[in-house]
Scaffold this active site. Sequence first.
Site, PDB file in Angstrom:
ATOM      1  N   ASP A   1      -0.862  -4.326   3.640  1.00 32.72           N
ATOM      2  CA  ASP A   1       0.448  -3.745   3.948  1.00 32.72           C
ATOM      3  C   ASP A   1       1.133  -4.319   5.547  1.00 32.72           C
ATOM      4  OD1 ASP A   1       2.379  -1.658   2.216  1.00 32.72           O
ATOM      5  OD2 ASP A   1       3.159  -2.280   4.207  1.00 32.72           O
TER       6      ASP A   1
ATOM      7  N   GLY B   1       0.664   1.390  -4.575  1.00 31.49           N
ATOM      8  CA  GLY B   1      -0.628   0.575  -4.052  1.00 31.49           C
ATOM      9  C   GLY B   1      -1.719   1.689  -3.888  1.00 31.49           C
TER      10      GLY B   1
ATOM     11  N   HIS C   1      12.379  -6.119 -18.157  1.00 32.12           N
ATOM     12  CA  HIS C   1      12.025  -4.598 -17.717  1.00 32.12           C
ATOM     13  C   HIS C   1      13.406  -4.230 -16.878  1.00 32.12           C
ATOM     14  CE1 HIS C   1       9.772  -1.246 -16.389  1.00 32.12           C
ATOM     15  NE2 HIS C   1       9.994  -1.609 -15.100  1.00 32.12           N
TER      16      HIS C   1
ATOM     17  N   ASN D   1      13.673  -7.934  -2.237  1.00 28.01           N
ATOM     18  CA  ASN D   1      12.404  -8.290  -2.739  1.00 28.01           C
ATOM     19  C   ASN D   1      11.827  -9.726  -3.137  1.00 28.01           C
ATOM     20  OD1 ASN D   1      11.713  -5.658  -2.639  1.00 28.01           O
ATOM     21  ND2 ASN D   1      12.012  -5.226  -4.513  1.00 28.01           N
TER      22      ASN D   1
ATOM     23  N   ARG E   1       5.357   4.663 -21.954  1.00 29.62           N
ATOM     24  CA  ARG E   1       6.512   5.783 -22.067  1.00 29.62           C
ATOM     25  C   ARG E   1       7.048   6.000 -23.583  1.00 29.62           C
ATOM     26  NH1 ARG E   1       9.389   3.373 -16.670  1.00 29.62           N
ATOM     27  NH2 ARG E   1       8.346   5.018 -15.266  1.00 29.62           N
TER      28      ARG E   1
ATOM     29  N   ARG F   1      17.365  -1.679 -10.911  1.00 29.22           N
ATOM     30  CA  ARG F   1      16.086  -2.543 -10.540  1.00 29.22           C
ATOM     31  C   ARG F   1      16.661  -3.453  -9.960  1.00 29.22           C
ATOM     32  NH1 ARG F   1      14.287  -0.433 -15.608  1.00 29.22           N
ATOM     33  NH2 ARG F   1      12.585   0.859 -15.090  1.00 29.22           N
TER      34      ARG F   1
ATOM     35  N   ALA G   1       0.907  -1.260  -0.127  1.00 30.38           N
ATOM     36  CA  ALA G   1      -0.095   0.041  -0.049  1.00 30.38           C
ATOM     37  C   ALA G   1       0.991   1.146   0.015  1.00 30.38           C
ATOM     38  CB  ALA G   1      -1.058  -0.042   1.210  1.00 30.38           C
TER      39      ALA G   1
END
Length: 320
Positions: free
Chosen positions: A34, A15, A176, A96, A152, A89, A11
């Site tokens: 969350d 989110g 990505h 993650n 984009r 990333r 969130a």
Amino acid sequence: MARPKIALIGAGQIGGTLAHLAALKELGDVVLFDIAEGIPEGKALDIAESGPSEGFDASLKGTQSYEDIAGADVCIVTAGVPRKPGMSRDDLLGINLKVMKSVGEGIRDHAPDAFVICITNPLDAMVWALQQFSGLPANKVCGMAGVLDSARFRHFLAEEFNVSMKDVTAFVLGGHGDTMVPSVRYSTVAGIPLPDLVKMGWTTQERLDAIVQRTRDGGAEIVGLLKTGSAFYAPATSAIEMAEAYLKDQKRVLPCAAYCTGEIGVKDMYVGVPTVIGAGGIEKIVDIQLTEEEQTMFDNSVNAVKGLVEACKGIDASLA
Ligand code: APR
């Protein structure tokens, strides 16, 4: 008929924007989950209080309990950390990946019939891990990147040509990350491919090359400006486009990170490809033909994703 249920796992910036957009578009009732106490509750209440002025009918709930996502039709995952200036990333992988494990298990136990859209970076590796941890069918688990990267690209092209972005279609393939492949040949203005527009003098090859590079760097450009986090308006809008395609069985042709089983030369892994999204989830992967040069760039991107997946296996033995 009851409203669809949309569970947003995470969130934070994306989110909260997802919740706002889902409510504004009346896509369904929203549960914001969350681990941070108060954040999902506060955002849910704040957005709900915008309902009377905006005139939408949707209930919003914030929670720290996976039980509240029970029976969700769609889960959109943004849980994790975003990058800061100077980070790629890929730098987010270790942190993650752990988050994907708990989220995957939460979805497995409480919303196994959902269509799951992952946004957490590094996207292609995280969506793979999320599918592994959740055990959901691969056609029901996908990643949001291609819609954003293409948006984009479309935005930059529409500005360059001074035409409506409604008439600009564009495709971005591959992972990505820095190796993504904005497909010039398959991108058009009202059906006229970009190489033809160069020949027509609408732009030059140099300017087009610069737009392609700006598209690749699109996320970093925003991180550099914001300094405290990464993009959230356009990522949220892109994921909502995918969720809507599923909930309304629109059969949209959208690029996203999907599990390939031989399409475009990719076997048994997630990478950005054109797909058809409808009530069956990822109903089809569009097996386009690439030129030799495009295939080389695409394969390079696929190899970068493979490296990240191997790194995940090195971190969590249950994935090997
Ligand atoms: N379970 C649930 N939520 C979690 C967990 C977890 N295990 N770990 C972290 N979170 C929450 C945080 O508390 C935070 O509210 O995820 C939220 C992430 O929000 P932001 O930090 O604002 O990040 P955001 O900009 O929304 O990006 C989220 O999407 O684009 C990607 O790179 C970006 O990986 C990042 C993700």
